[in-house]
Design an enzyme around this catalytic site. Structure first.
Site, PDB file in Angstrom:
ATOM      1  N   PHE A  18       0.841  -1.193   0.000  1.00 57.01           N
ATOM      2  CA  PHE A  18       0.000   0.000   0.000  1.00 57.01           C
ATOM      3  C   PHE A  18       0.875   1.242   0.000  1.00 57.01           C
ATOM      4  O   PHE A  18       0.959   1.976   0.998  1.00 57.01           O
ATOM      5  CB  PHE A  18      -0.909  -0.002   1.240  1.00 57.01           C
ATOM      6  CG  PHE A  18      -1.690  -1.279   1.398  1.00 57.01           C
ATOM      7  CD1 PHE A  18      -2.842  -1.496   0.647  1.00 57.01           C
ATOM      8  CD2 PHE A  18      -1.269  -2.269   2.271  1.00 57.01           C
ATOM      9  CE1 PHE A  18      -3.569  -2.673   0.773  1.00 57.01           C
ATOM     10  CE2 PHE A  18      -1.987  -3.452   2.415  1.00 57.01           C
ATOM     11  CZ  PHE A  18      -3.143  -3.657   1.667  1.00 57.01           C
ATOM     12  N   SER A  50       7.414  -1.036   1.292  1.00 53.98           N
ATOM     13  CA  SER A  50       8.155   0.117   1.830  1.00 53.98           C
ATOM     14  C   SER A  50       9.554  -0.308   2.286  1.00 53.98           C
ATOM     15  O   SER A  50      10.508   0.471   2.182  1.00 53.98           O
ATOM     16  CB  SER A  50       7.399   0.770   2.988  1.00 53.98           C
ATOM     17  OG  SER A  50       6.977  -0.191   3.941  1.00 53.98           O
ATOM     18  N   ASP A  69       6.638  -5.582  12.609  1.00 51.17           N
ATOM     19  CA  ASP A  69       5.246  -5.950  12.288  1.00 51.17           C
ATOM     20  C   ASP A  69       4.937  -7.255  13.024  1.00 51.17           C
ATOM     21  O   ASP A  69       5.760  -8.176  13.031  1.00 51.17           O
ATOM     22  CB  ASP A  69       5.096  -6.159  10.771  1.00 51.17           C
ATOM     23  CG  ASP A  69       3.653  -6.097  10.288  1.00 51.17           C
ATOM     24  OD1 ASP A  69       2.771  -6.705  10.929  1.00 51.17           O
ATOM     25  OD2 ASP A  69       3.415  -5.453   9.249  1.00 51.17           O
ATOM     26  N   HIS A 142      -3.876   1.961  11.935  1.00 56.26           N
ATOM     27  CA  HIS A 142      -4.286   3.300  11.498  1.00 56.26           C
ATOM     28  C   HIS A 142      -5.422   3.905  12.320  1.00 56.26           C
ATOM     29  O   HIS A 142      -5.937   4.957  11.974  1.00 56.26           O
ATOM     30  CB  HIS A 142      -4.674   3.273  10.016  1.00 56.26           C
ATOM     31  CG  HIS A 142      -3.494   3.159   9.096  1.00 56.26           C
ATOM     32  ND1 HIS A 142      -2.418   2.336   9.368  1.00 56.26           N
ATOM     33  CD2 HIS A 142      -3.200   3.765   7.915  1.00 56.26           C
ATOM     34  CE1 HIS A 142      -1.529   2.441   8.385  1.00 56.26           C
ATOM     35  NE2 HIS A 142      -1.973   3.303   7.487  1.00 56.26           N
ATOM     36  N   ASP A 168      -0.397   7.837   5.013  1.00 56.97           N
ATOM     37  CA  ASP A 168      -1.875   7.906   5.032  1.00 56.97           C
ATOM     38  C   ASP A 168      -2.403   9.115   5.793  1.00 56.97           C
ATOM     39  O   ASP A 168      -3.322   9.010   6.602  1.00 56.97           O
ATOM     40  CB  ASP A 168      -2.480   6.598   5.586  1.00 56.97           C
ATOM     41  CG  ASP A 168      -2.039   5.392   4.768  1.00 56.97           C
ATOM     42  OD1 ASP A 168      -2.288   5.378   3.552  1.00 56.97           O
ATOM     43  OD2 ASP A 168      -1.387   4.488   5.334  1.00 56.97           O
TER      44      ASP A 168
HETATM   45  N1  SAH Z   1       4.272  -0.453   4.728  1.00 53.16           N
HETATM   46  C1  SAH Z   1       3.501  -1.470   4.019  1.00 53.16           C
HETATM   47  C2  SAH Z   1       2.027  -1.502   4.393  1.00 53.16           C
HETATM   48  C3  SAH Z   1       1.748  -1.719   5.857  1.00 53.16           C
HETATM   49  S1  SAH Z   1       0.082  -2.283   6.153  1.00 53.16           S
HETATM   50  C4  SAH Z   1       3.683  -1.293   2.510  1.00 53.16           C
HETATM   51  O1  SAH Z   1       4.543  -0.523   2.071  1.00 53.16           O
HETATM   52  O2  SAH Z   1       2.967  -1.942   1.738  1.00 53.16           O
HETATM   53  C5  SAH Z   1       0.013  -2.202   7.881  1.00 53.16           C
HETATM   54  C6  SAH Z   1       0.789  -3.286   8.614  1.00 53.16           C
HETATM   55  O3  SAH Z   1       0.848  -2.886   9.977  1.00 53.16           O
HETATM   56  C7  SAH Z   1       0.141  -4.675   8.625  1.00 53.16           C
HETATM   57  O4  SAH Z   1       1.024  -5.613   8.072  1.00 53.16           O
HETATM   58  C8  SAH Z   1      -0.138  -4.956  10.094  1.00 53.16           C
HETATM   59  O5  SAH Z   1       0.113  -6.306  10.482  1.00 53.16           O
HETATM   60  C9  SAH Z   1       0.812  -4.015  10.789  1.00 53.16           C
HETATM   61  N2  SAH Z   1       0.373  -3.605  12.135  1.00 53.16           N
HETATM   62  C10 SAH Z   1      -0.841  -3.175  12.512  1.00 53.16           C
HETATM   63  N3  SAH Z   1      -0.862  -2.871  13.817  1.00 53.16           N
HETATM   64  C11 SAH Z   1       0.396  -3.116  14.280  1.00 53.16           C
HETATM   65  C12 SAH Z   1       1.017  -3.017  15.561  1.00 53.16           C
HETATM   66  N4  SAH Z   1       0.342  -2.586  16.626  1.00 53.16           N
HETATM   67  N5  SAH Z   1       2.312  -3.370  15.675  1.00 53.16           N
HETATM   68  C13 SAH Z   1       3.007  -3.819  14.606  1.00 53.16           C
HETATM   69  N6  SAH Z   1       2.476  -3.923  13.368  1.00 53.16           N
HETATM   70  C14 SAH Z   1       1.194  -3.585  13.208  1.00 53.16           C
HETATM   71 MG    MG Z   2      -0.099   3.054   4.614  1.00 51.26          MG
END
Ligand code: SAH
Ligand code: MG
Length: 209
Positions: A18, A50, A69, A142, A168
Site C-alpha cells: 500500500f 516500503s 510488524d 491506522h 496515510d
Molecule cells: N508499509 C507497508 C504496508 C503496511 S500495512 C507497505 O509498504 O505496503 C500495515 C501493517 O501494519 C500490517 O502488516 C499490520 O500487520 C501491521 N500492524 C498493525 N498494527 C500493528 C502493531 N500494533 N504493531 C506492529 N504492526 C502492526
Molecule cells: Mg499506509
C-alpha cells in the site's frame, strides 16, 4: 540499485503493498540521508514494499533498517474485511500471516543483510526501546489511538536532525481515516518537529530540538 530499478523490481515480482512509487521514492531519499545519523525503523512491514525502498537506501549507506510488524494484519486485513487477502491467511490457525511473503521479498531484493525483521507489536517494542534512531516510518495500525501512540512514542527516539515519516495523512475525513493526521498533529504540537516535506499521503517531519 537506482530508484527506477526498485520500481522495476517491485513490478516484476508483483510485490503486494500500500504505497505508491512517488511516496517510496521520498522514503528512499530521506532514509539515505538518515542512515548515517542512526538506524532506520519502520512500523508496518506487511509484504515488504516500503521495506525495499527504505532497506535499499540503508544498504547503500551502509546502515540498517529494523522492520517491525506482528504480521497479523491491521483491522482492515482481517477475514471478511475490505483489504483481506486470502493468500496471506493461515487457515489452519485462523489468522493473518504476512511474514513468509515479507521474508521472500527481502531475499529476492538482496536485503537480508540490511533489513532486520522484528516480529512483534510496535507498542511492545517501543516500551523497551533505548537506542537513538535516524528515521522512523509509521505505517502500522491506522486507528486514532494506534497512530497517535506510534507517532508520539517513536518520536521520542529520533535524533535531532532525523526524520519521522507518516503514511496515510488525510486532512479531510472524506478522503480517509484521521488517525495518522492526528498523530502528525500531536507530534508537531510538541514543538520538537517541523514539517519538512509532503508527497501524496506521506508526510516527512524533521526533528529540530
Ligand atoms: N508499509 C507497508 C504496508 C503496511 S500495512 C507497505 O509498504 O505496503 C500495515 C501493517 O501494519 C500490517 O502488516 C499490520 O500487520 C501491521 N500492524 C498493525 N498494527 C500493528 C502493531 N500494533 N504493531 C506492529 N504492526 C502492526
Ligand atoms: Mg499506509
Amino acid at each position: 540499485m537506482s530508484i527506477s530499478n526498485i520500481h522495476n523490481f517491485l513490478q516484476a515480482h508483483s510485490i503486494k503493498g500500500f504505497l505508491c512509487h512517488e511516496e517510496g521514492t521520498a522514503l528512499y531519499q530521506y532514509a539515505k540521508l538518515a542512515a548515517s545519523v542512526g538506524p532506520v525503523l519502520e512500523i508496518g512491514s506487511y509484504c515488504g514494499k516500503s521495506s525495499v525502498y527504505l532497506g535499499t537506501a540503508c544498504k547503500e549507506a551502509d546502515g540498517v533498517l529494523y522492520s517491525v510488524d506482528h504480521h497479523r494484519g491491521s483491522e482492515e486485513h482481517q477475514y471478511g474485511e475490505e483489504y483481506h487477502d486470502e493468500a496471506l491467511y493461515d487457515a489452519a490457525n485462523q489468522c493473518m500471516n504476512s511474514f513468509p511473503e515479507f521474508r521472500k521479498t527481502l531475499m529476492l531484493a538482496g536485503l537480508e543483510q540490511s533489513v532486520v525483521p522484528m516480529v512483534t507489536a510496535s507498542e511492545t517494542l517501543v516500551k523497551h526501546w533505548s537506542g537513538i534512531l535516524g528515521m522512523v516510518f509509521v505505517d502500522g495500525g491506522h486507528s486514532p489511538e494506534m497512530s497517535m501512540a506510534d507517532c508520539v512514542s517513536w518520536a521520542e527516539h529520533i535524533a535531532v536532525g532525523g526524520f519521522l515519516a507518516i503514511h496515510d495523512i488525510f486532512e479531510s475525513p472524506e478522503n480517509g481515516g484521521q488517525g495518522p493526521y492526528l498523530g502528525m498533529k500531536a507530534v508537531l504540537d510538541s514543538g520538537r518537529y517541523q514539517l519538512q516535506d509532503r508527497v501524496m499521503s506521506l508526510a516527512i517531519l524533521k526533528r529540530v530540538s
